[in-house]
Every structure is written in C-alpha cells, then in structure tokens.
Design an enzyme around this catalytic site. Structure first.
Site, PDB file in Angstrom:
ATOM      1  N   SER A 101       0.817  -1.210   0.000  1.00 45.73           N
ATOM      2  CA  SER A 101       0.000   0.000   0.000  1.00 45.73           C
ATOM      3  C   SER A 101       0.854   1.264   0.000  1.00 45.73           C
ATOM      4  CB  SER A 101      -0.971  -0.039   1.179  1.00 45.73           C
ATOM      5  OG  SER A 101      -1.957   0.932   1.084  1.00 45.73           O
ATOM      6  N   ASP A 242      -2.404   6.471  -3.439  1.00 45.43           N
ATOM      7  CA  ASP A 242      -1.242   5.833  -2.827  1.00 45.43           C
ATOM      8  C   ASP A 242      -0.775   4.679  -3.710  1.00 45.43           C
ATOM      9  OD1 ASP A 242      -3.246   3.994  -2.312  1.00 45.43           O
ATOM     10  OD2 ASP A 242      -2.536   3.492  -0.310  1.00 45.43           O
ATOM     11  N   ASP A 244      -1.115   1.501  -3.985  1.00 50.56           N
ATOM     12  CA  ASP A 244      -2.015   0.506  -4.581  1.00 50.56           C
ATOM     13  C   ASP A 244      -3.386   1.090  -4.894  1.00 50.56           C
ATOM     14  OD1 ASP A 244      -2.916   0.709  -1.945  1.00 50.56           O
ATOM     15  OD2 ASP A 244      -3.432  -1.412  -1.805  1.00 50.56           O
ATOM     16  N   ASP A 246      -5.833   2.405  -3.202  1.00 52.99           N
ATOM     17  CA  ASP A 246      -7.049   2.181  -2.421  1.00 52.99           C
ATOM     18  C   ASP A 246      -7.356   3.354  -1.498  1.00 52.99           C
ATOM     19  OD1 ASP A 246      -5.115   1.803  -0.476  1.00 52.99           O
ATOM     20  OD2 ASP A 246      -5.926  -0.095   0.268  1.00 52.99           O
TER      21      ASP A 246
END
Length: 447
Positions: A101, A242, A244, A246
């Site tokens: 992440s 960010d 990834d 999400d």
C-alpha cells in the site's frame, strides 16, 4: 486472537525479511487448499503494484498455488480495488494483491480476497495460518493435477470501464484541468487514461515507476509535490493516490489538501441528494474529526464509528446496510460499486460533484472547519501501560476537562509497539494540555 502472519490488512513486512519467497510459497499453498472446494478447475487472480520485490513474491505465490492444483491468472500492475472487482467478475476462487500500500518500496505484502471480492474474515485467515504452519507435503497435487499459470491482457481496460460506469452516463469532465499523482504505483496507467477518456485535461505525475520510487515523496502520503504542481499548472483539482490506489486525497485549486473526512461529507451529501444513500448516515473510524460528526448531524445524518482499519468500516457497513464509509486517511468505500476501498472511484464521485455544482474545489470540498486535533505516540517495550492506575486517571481527568467539547482517544497501534494518544476539541490549548498529560503518564508507566 493471536496471529502469526496476518495483520489488519493482510500480511505485510520487509521484503525478503518478513515477506520471503518461502512464506509466499506456503501462503499460496495454504490459501489454495482453503479455497478449493468442488471438482471444477480452481483459479486465482494475482495482481501487484510496482515494487521490485513484486516479481519475487509473484513467482513464489504462483509456485504455491499451482502446486496445490490451482490455475493462476496474472494481471501485472493494477490497483487493489481492481483485483477485488476482477476476482468477482471473472469468477475466480480467490484474489491476491501483492502490495504494501502506502509503505516504502522495500516493504511488501500479500492481501487476499474471497470469490465475492471481499477481504477474508478473521476465521478464514486463522485457517490459512494453521495450514501454513502444518506439514504440507501430503496435501500437494499429483502430477496431472498441477495448476497452470498465464498472464491475461486487457485488465486495465476492464477496470477503466468499471470506474467510468460508477458515474452518470452523460458525465463529462470537459473543461476540468486535473493533476493526478499515481505515486509511481499500481494506478500509473489506469488513472490518467480514465480521466482523459472522461474529457479532462490531464497532467500526470508519479507515473514513471522503476521498482524503487513507489510512494517516494509523492502520492497521498506525501502530497506536497501534487500541491505545487496544481498551483504551477493552475489546475482545477489535484488527485493523490497511494501505491495501490485504495486511498485518495484531493488538492483544491489553491494547492490546499482536502482529507478523507471532507470527501466523505461531500459524497454523502451528494448521494443523499440523488436518493442513493442507503441509510441516513455513514461509517467512519474513531480517528475521524468530531467536526465531521457535527456537520453530518446538522444535515440529518449520523456518523457511526469503528476501530481504525478499513476492514472494520466495511464489516460495519455490511452488517448494518450502509453504503458509504471510510477513513480520514482517504480510504473511501462505496459499497454500491466496490467491495473494498477505491481511491480512484472516490475521486470520480468528488469530480462529479465539482462538475455539477460548477464551483471551485475549495468551496465544494470545504464542508466544515476541522477541530484542532493532536496526535502523539508513546513507545513501549512490554507490559500493559494502559492498565496503569496513573494512566487511567490521566485519561479520566482529560475527559472531564473536555466536558463534552471534544474527544480523547488512547489506543495501542496494530502495527508497531506504540500507544497512540489523540485529543481534539474546540480549545486547542486545552487539547494540547490533556494530550501531554496522558503522554507523560504513559511514558512513566512504560519506563
């Protein structure tokens, strides 16, 4: 429940330190065994972000899944919410995202999604952990039953179309100049392309991943460059994702950051006006600003709070029928469209409001003045400082001094040996005093 591998968001740690090829292999084998039921050809879909270690972990996971007889579909770099969506739409038995992440490049992680596109329950994760630590030799597939692996094309296009379909059919962003920062991460292809297809003038930053630069001085955890670019290009809005994709933060036309609390208010009010709000309220965590709660109450909506972590927000949403939830950090879950946080889809909903109201982002996305909020961390090596009598007394005194004009929250971190102390209220000086008092008591108890 004491867990060896899974945290609040999958398995995460230093690549080749915590997240080793051996662990990834066994996670693939264990998860494959848990999700194999019936005699059909089982398959797992694996996506990843742009970290260098993604190649190593992907290869080990493929070996693990194929060794227990699961076929593997490899997507390459793609957002976490795209993995959740594709797992469901392609009828995979399991989805995997290789990502840490918003963490630096030398961390990595393994997130698992069930066939319904939702993150796994604690019980299923516990089952997987038990198998990871067991003797797997006798559980492997026979030679003729081994799985196959192949890369699949077109998944980025499928996600782009999915994201665009969350908007009204006639919606166009023509006339909007948008800076989008993809953090050199998983959305570096899909986000700029989708915005351009929707008619916007797009200025892209953070779209040159090299395996090392994901989240490095960019993206939602370091939005200063985005803000500078918005001012330089005289853009209407900036979008910071960010690694990834999400989570999301927004920059207004002046280069000022809009956090997840403001975005939740914007989207909730928009959904209510359109008749799309499933319940008269939203779900957020204990970290969301008290001013958000007051603002929502003023327009007849409630704010239900959960522990920190988007999984807890989503669990509460599903259990009680809410379709909007999220975190101050920018995890926004819109369950009419997604089964997990989707920063890009959330950004599209905000853009739709900006376009419809034809007002500057600084006006559209400023729904309330946040109360002063002070957050401090206290490290500890062991013991239970929160059970110390002086600590409990300091917390009680803080709550009495606030007298309903603020909140105090003291909680252990779920990822590191620190206790987080948060205070907020109408009087900033008072908030700082009570936080310092609790921190002093904790420091003495932890010594």
């Amino acid at each position: 429940m004491l867990r060896r591998y899974f945290g609040t968001d999958g398995i995460r740690g230093r690549a080749n330190g915590v997240i080793t090829p051996e662990l990834a292999l066994r996670v693939g084998q264990a998860a494959g065994l848990v999700f194999k039921s019936g005699d059909h050809r089982h398959r797992v879909l694996i996506g990843k972000d742009t970290r260098l270690s993604g190649y190593m972990i992907e290869t080990a996971l493929v070996a693990g899944f194929t060794s227990v007889g699961m076929d593997v579909l490899l997507t390459g770099p793609i957002p976490t919410p795209a993995v959740a969506m594709l797992t469901r739409s392609m009828r995979a038995d399991l989805g995997v995202m290789i990502s840490a992440s918003h963490n630096p490049f030398d961390d990595n992680g393994i997130k698992l999604f069930g066939p319904d596109g939702y993150k796994l329950s604690d019980n299923i994760e516990a089952d997987i952990e038990n198998i990871i630590d067991s003797d797997l030799a006798k559980k492997l597939a026979k030679g003729a039953d081994l799985g196959r692996a192949r890369r699949i094309d077109g998944v980025q296009d499928r996600y782009i179309e999915f994201a665009k379909r969350t908007l009204p059919r006639a919606m166009s962003f023509d006339g909007l100049r948008i800076v989008v920062d993809c953090a050199h991460g998983a959305a570096y292809r899909v986000a700029p392309e989708a915005l351009w297809e929707l008619g916007a003038e797009v200025i892209s930053v953070g779209v040159e991943p090299d395996g090392f630069n994901i989240n490095q001085d960019c993206g939602s955890t370091a939005p200063q460059e985005l803000c500078r670019k918005v001012r330089e290009m005289r853009a209407d809005i900036g979008i910071a994702l960010d690694g990834d994709a999400d989570r999301v933060l927004i920059a207004d036309e002046r280069g000022h950051i809009v956090d997840g609390d403001q975005l939740l208010a914007v989207i909730a009010e928009s959904f209510r006006e359109d008749g799309r709000l499933a319940r008269p309220g939203i779900v957020a965590t204990v970290m969301s600003n008290l001013a958000l709660e007051r603002y929502l109450a003023g327009i007849g909506l409630s704010l239900l709070r959960t522990p920190v972590g988007d999984r807890y927000v989503l669990e509460h949403m599903r259990e009680h029928g809410f379709n909007i939830g999220g975190e101050q950090s920018g995890h926004i879950i819109l369950s009419d469209h997604t089964t997990t946080g989707d920063g890009f889809v959330a950004a599209l909903q905000v853009l739709a409001v900006v376009k419809r109201q034809e007002q500057p982002v600084s006006k559209v996305c400023h729904r309330f003045d946040a109360l002063p909020q002070v957050l401090k961390n206290v490290g500890y090596k062991g013991g239970k400082p929160l059970e110390n009598a002086k600590v409990r007394s300091a917390i009680e005194e803080a709550e009495q001094r606030l007298n309903g004009h603020g909140r105090v929250l003291v909680r252990p971190s779920g990822t590191e040996p620190v206790i987080r102390v948060m205070g907020e209220g109408d009087d900033k000086v008072l908030v700082e005093e009570i936080v310092d008092g609790i921190v002093d008591a904790l420091t003495q108890a932890a010594a």
